[in-house]
Design an enzyme around this catalytic site. Structure first.
Site, PDB file in Angstrom:
ATOM      1  N   CYS A 182       0.844  -1.182   0.000  1.00 46.47           N
ATOM      2  CA  CYS A 182       0.000   0.000   0.000  1.00 46.47           C
ATOM      3  C   CYS A 182       0.888   1.242   0.000  1.00 46.47           C
ATOM      4  O   CYS A 182       1.564   1.515   0.988  1.00 46.47           O
ATOM      5  CB  CYS A 182      -0.902  -0.008   1.229  1.00 46.47           C
ATOM      6  SG  CYS A 182      -1.972   1.419   1.311  1.00 46.47           S
ATOM      7  N   CYS A 185      -0.186   3.453  -7.044  1.00 45.72           N
ATOM      8  CA  CYS A 185      -1.202   2.893  -6.144  1.00 45.72           C
ATOM      9  C   CYS A 185      -1.413   1.473  -6.625  1.00 45.72           C
ATOM     10  O   CYS A 185      -1.598   1.240  -7.836  1.00 45.72           O
ATOM     11  CB  CYS A 185      -2.506   3.686  -6.240  1.00 45.72           C
ATOM     12  SG  CYS A 185      -3.893   2.865  -5.414  1.00 45.72           S
TER      13      CYS A 185
HETATM   14  N1  DGL Z   1      -3.680   0.375  -2.813  1.00 45.38           N
HETATM   15  C1  DGL Z   1      -3.326   1.399  -1.916  1.00 45.38           C
HETATM   16  C2  DGL Z   1      -2.184   2.249  -2.394  1.00 45.38           C
HETATM   17  O1  DGL Z   1      -1.299   1.734  -3.049  1.00 45.38           O
HETATM   18  C3  DGL Z   1      -4.458   2.084  -1.191  1.00 45.38           C
HETATM   19  C4  DGL Z   1      -5.444   2.803  -2.024  1.00 45.38           C
HETATM   20  C5  DGL Z   1      -6.606   3.291  -1.202  1.00 45.38           C
HETATM   21  O2  DGL Z   1      -7.159   2.524  -0.420  1.00 45.38           O
HETATM   22  O3  DGL Z   1      -6.972   4.479  -1.366  1.00 45.38           O
HETATM   23  O4  DGL Z   1      -2.082   3.407  -2.093  1.00 45.38           O
END
Ligand code: DGL
Length: 254
Positions: A69, A178
């Site tokens: 994340c 992301c």
């Molecule tokens: N997949 C995550 C990231 O890489 C989180 C995205 C989210 O929940 O807003 O930031």
């Protein structure tokens, strides 16, 4: 055992690449769908959620951690290593492996990510350290839309709006900052490739780092346990689609 976490389905894109190079490792995946999306939360909220995710993974026996994340990357401060009795070699996160891929590159880089990631400036600062200035573009609605199953048209609309004022032709590479975004990679490609912009998914570099650090010690039977904080048919469908051949169970945890 390796523990990997994200706000929901995004980390599956990292896990998919990890499975290619760590086929025997036992892995526990934590997807915090009850609190998704993470990308619009404050730094304090994200730090608390990060602590909770790592504690959960450790309670399930994880000794190596992968943060899949980007939005929590700024919360992974050195002090956390003490709190969790983790050595830095027991943790892999997204930013370091991604930026190191561009050390010797002349590419003009654009990065899109959640507001939390962009506001933390973690990528901008890491790229500065290798002498590069990047263009960082927040896409506030996108991760939530992907998590909760928005249509392809809605996804295209969100990305198009986010890119509306950008001179795309001035860039060579778009980094998907992301982990949810590779789930709609083809929409990014459709919008970027006509301008000569290549789409880059950091998952492979992150998986390679995990393999380098954990490959020798993490030898198990290749089982994956998925733990989510809220049941989600789209999460279950993605697991079935991305990991059709691996033995896996999905548990809903509190
Ligand atoms: N997949 C995550 C990231 O890489 C989180 C995205 C989210 O929940 O807003 O930031």
């Amino acid at each position: 055992m390796i523990g990997i976490f994200d706000s929901g389905s995004g980390g599956l894109t990292v896990l998919r690449k990890m499975r290619e190079v760590l086929s025997n490792a036992d892995i526990v995946y934590f997807g915090d769908i009850a609190n998704a999306p993470y990308g619009s939360k404050s730094r304090a909220e994200l730090s608390a959620l990060t602590v909770r995710a790592i504690q959960f993974l450790q309670s399930r026996g994880a000794t190596s951690i992968v943060s899949a994340c980007n939005s929590v990357s700024a919360s992974l401060a050195i002090s956390l290593f003490d709190i969790f009795s983790l050595a830095p070699t027991q943790m892999v996160e997204m930013v370091g492996p991604t930026v190191s891929q561009f050390k010797n590159s002349d590419a003009r880089i654009m990065l899109c990510a959640t507001p939390a990631t962009i506001q933390s400036e973690i990528y901008q600062q890491a790229f500065q350290m290798i002498g590069k200035t990047i263009c960082a573009v927040p896409l506030p609605e996108l991760a939530g839309a992907i998590e909760f199953g928005a249509s392809r048209e809605d996804v295209r609309h969100i990305i198009r709006e986010g890119f509306a004022d950008l001179p795309l032709a001035r860039f060579d590479v778009l980094i998907l900052g992301c982990t949810h975004y590779p789930l709609v990679r083809e929409v990014f490609e459709e919008l970027c490739e006509p301008f000569g912009v290549a789409v880059y998914d950091p998952a492979e570099a992150v998986a390679a780092r995990a393999q380098k650090l954990f490959g020798e010690s993490e030898q198990g039977s290749g089982v994956t346990t998925f733990c989510i904080t809220k049941d989600s048919p789209s999460f279950r469908a993605r697991v079935a689609g991305l990991f059709p051949h691996s033995p896996a169970t999905v548990e809903v945890v509190q």
